[in-house]
Design a protein around this motif. Structure first.
Motif, PDB file in Angstrom:
ATOM      1  N   ILE A  45       0.749  -0.904  -0.012  1.00 47.56           N
ATOM      2  CA  ILE A  45       0.132  -0.004   0.223  1.00 47.56           C
ATOM      3  C   ILE A  45       0.926   1.509   0.001  1.00 47.56           C
ATOM      4  CG2 ILE A  45      -1.695  -1.167   1.270  1.00 47.56           C
ATOM      5  CD1 ILE A  45      -1.090   0.362   3.830  1.00 47.56           C
ATOM      6  N   ILE A  73      -5.033   0.890  -7.512  1.00 46.32           N
ATOM      7  CA  ILE A  73      -5.416  -0.396  -6.926  1.00 46.32           C
ATOM      8  C   ILE A  73      -5.472  -1.353  -7.798  1.00 46.32           C
ATOM      9  CG2 ILE A  73      -7.160  -1.454  -5.412  1.00 46.32           C
ATOM     10  CD1 ILE A  73      -7.480   0.967  -3.747  1.00 46.32           C
ATOM     11  N   ILE A  96      -6.712  -5.073  -0.192  1.00 45.17           N
ATOM     12  CA  ILE A  96      -5.833  -3.726  -0.438  1.00 45.17           C
ATOM     13  C   ILE A  96      -6.564  -2.707   0.363  1.00 45.17           C
ATOM     14  CG2 ILE A  96      -4.903  -1.945  -1.795  1.00 45.17           C
ATOM     15  CD1 ILE A  96      -4.012  -4.288  -3.743  1.00 45.17           C
TER      16      ILE A  96
END
Length: 472
Positions: free
Chosen positions: A19, A36, A59
């Motif tokens: 991330i 993403i 995520i």
């Protein structure tokens, strides 16, 4: 499925690595969604070494946890079923493998659903992670595809502090202060801003270790702000869990170059070549002449060369502008992200886990400390300054407890921290007792001789000799 030997620290480091591009700089909703989707298309190497792919939901969940609780929130909570048996019936596993062999396109989740619908297992009794783990151990799942052929492309960060590159160079050798007549390698730690080629931090040390890297990086951030991306070498000091944690708490995207592919860090490699061309040869001459003997002198020359010979010199890659000009102009348009000095001091503290015994005592770096009695028989997190082991901060499950009290303090500094450099030895006095005594004796003898001559002259003056008689 992660191995039982995979620590929460490694899992948190892996999740932050995924991330990091989402938290290291501000993104609009559209940019975040597109990024993403890109991350979900990649194949990642989990902490246990297995290739994995991630779903957008995973995520998003990690991203929300990080924004709510920072680095600590990325570590998995202890399992509720610790100590209980987690076992998959061999017959069920054989059936699952057979279902996969019959149709390799079946997903793990689909195989579990087939067995539930066939009443071979109770709904929810077989977990996705459990079956995936056994599939991977037996080579049932497809392996990660090989990387595509490496293609070199010129790239540059969009603005100052968007990306720093860091590395270490074996530059010159200096006289060893501890062993006269011998030399010692001096290591140059350096960080360069990718956009402006400005050197945000550079310093020579006799050690290539974590404390020295920490010192250069910490002062670079204090002076110039927090970078969005930190692109480093694969060396041990740059791949440590400590650096991963620091970058995680500062929302820095830590990246490492591919092994044996220095072109990924082309800016810092090119700068090291410039150091060899303009600095190393000159300073080696001064070392041979005896005019540079210490790290302090070497770092003073490096600072002078950066100020005069590099930062204010036209750079071909910058269309003739100087690194300082590009650095200053970009920071006006993109103000640096800063952190209070006290916050940086806390983040750069070293961190370890310690098991508290039943008497409320822990051991750290050869010392013994007493902690809060409520922490007895618990595994706690300790934070400390490796240069001062008299103060140990204690935490347990995110809650801060009173500092530990030293009981037996054998060491005031951590063993991994280099000892303070001894000041250069004072020049020899040239004094010797016997030669001084000899000189004193000669002085006394001269004085005595002078007194004897004076007394003889005085005696001759008082009794003058008679003239000899004249003979006819």
């Amino acid at each position: 499925m992660l191995s039982s030997r995979t620590t929460p620290e490694l899992i948190a480091a892996f999740r932050y690595h995924v991330i990091a591009p989402l938290v290291s700089r501000p993104l609009s909703y559209g940019e975040q969604r597109a990024l993403i989707q890109t991350l979900c298309q990649q194949i990642w190497q989990a902490p246990d070494g297995e290739p994995v792919t991630l779903s957008p939901r995973t995520i998003y969940r990690w991203l929300a946890a990080y924004r709510a609780g920072g680095w600590a929130a990325l570590a998995p909570a202890p399992r509720a079923d610790v100590g209980t048996m987690r076992h998959l019936d061999p017959e069920i596993l054989a059936l699952a493998i057979q279902l996969r062999d019959e149709n390799p396109t079946r997903s793990v989740q689909q195989i579990i659903r087939v067995m539930e619908l066939a009443h071979r297992i109770e709904p929810g009794s077989v977990k996705y992670s459990t079956l995936t783990y056994h599939f991977r151990r037996r080579g049932v799942l497809a392996k990660q595809a090989p990387d595509p052929e490496h293609v070199l492309r010129r790239r540059q960060a969009p603005y100052a502090n968007a990306e720093w590159q860091g590395d270490t160079q074996y530059t010159v050798r200096l006289p060893d202060p501890a062993r006269p007549g011998r030399t010692k390698q001096a290591y140059l730690f350096a960080f360069i801003d990718d956009y402006s080629r400005f050197i945000v931090g550079a310093q020579f040390f006799f050690e290539e270790n974590r404390p020295r890297l920490e010192e250069v990086l910490k002062w670079a951030i204090v002076r110039h702000g927090v970078p969005e991306i930190l692109h480093c070498d694969n060396g041990a000091v740059y791949s440590s869990h400590y650096l991963q944690r620091v970058c995680g708490e500062l929302a820095i995207d830590l990246r490492h170059g591919r092994p044996r592919h220095p072109s990924g860090k082309g800016k810092i490699e090119r700068w090291f070549r410039r150091v060899d061309q303009q600095f190393t040869g000159e300073v080696e001459t001064l070392i041979a002449d005896g005019r540079v003997q210490t790290l302090e002198q070497l770092n003073a020359l490096l600072e002078a060369w950066l100020a005069v010979g590099y930062h204010d010199a036209p750079h071909k890659s910058l269309a003739g502008a100087t690194p300082r000009q590009v650095w200053t102009a970009s920071r006006q348009d993109h103000p640096p992200r800063t952190q209070p000095v006290e916050t940086l001091r806390r983040i750069f503290l070293w961190q370890d886990t310690r098991r508290v015994d039943k008497t409320g005592v822990i051991q750290l770096a050869g010392n013994r400390y007493e902690v809060d009695a409520r922490l007895a028989r618990k595994t706690i997190t300790v934070r400390y300054d490796p240069y001062d082991l008299t103060v140990i901060h204690c935490e347990y499950q995110g809650q801060v407890y009173p500092d530990a009290t030293p009981l037996v303090l054998h060491h005031h500094r951590h063993r991994e921290v280099p000892n303070p450099e001894s000041p250069p030895a004072a020049p020899a006095t040239g004094l010797n007792y016997l030669t001084l005594a000899q000189e004193q004796q000669a002085t006394r003898a001269q004085a005595q001789q002078a007194r004897i001559r004076y007394a003889t002259q005085s005696l001759n003056s008082a009794h003058p000799k008679e003239d000899p008689p004249l003979h006819a």
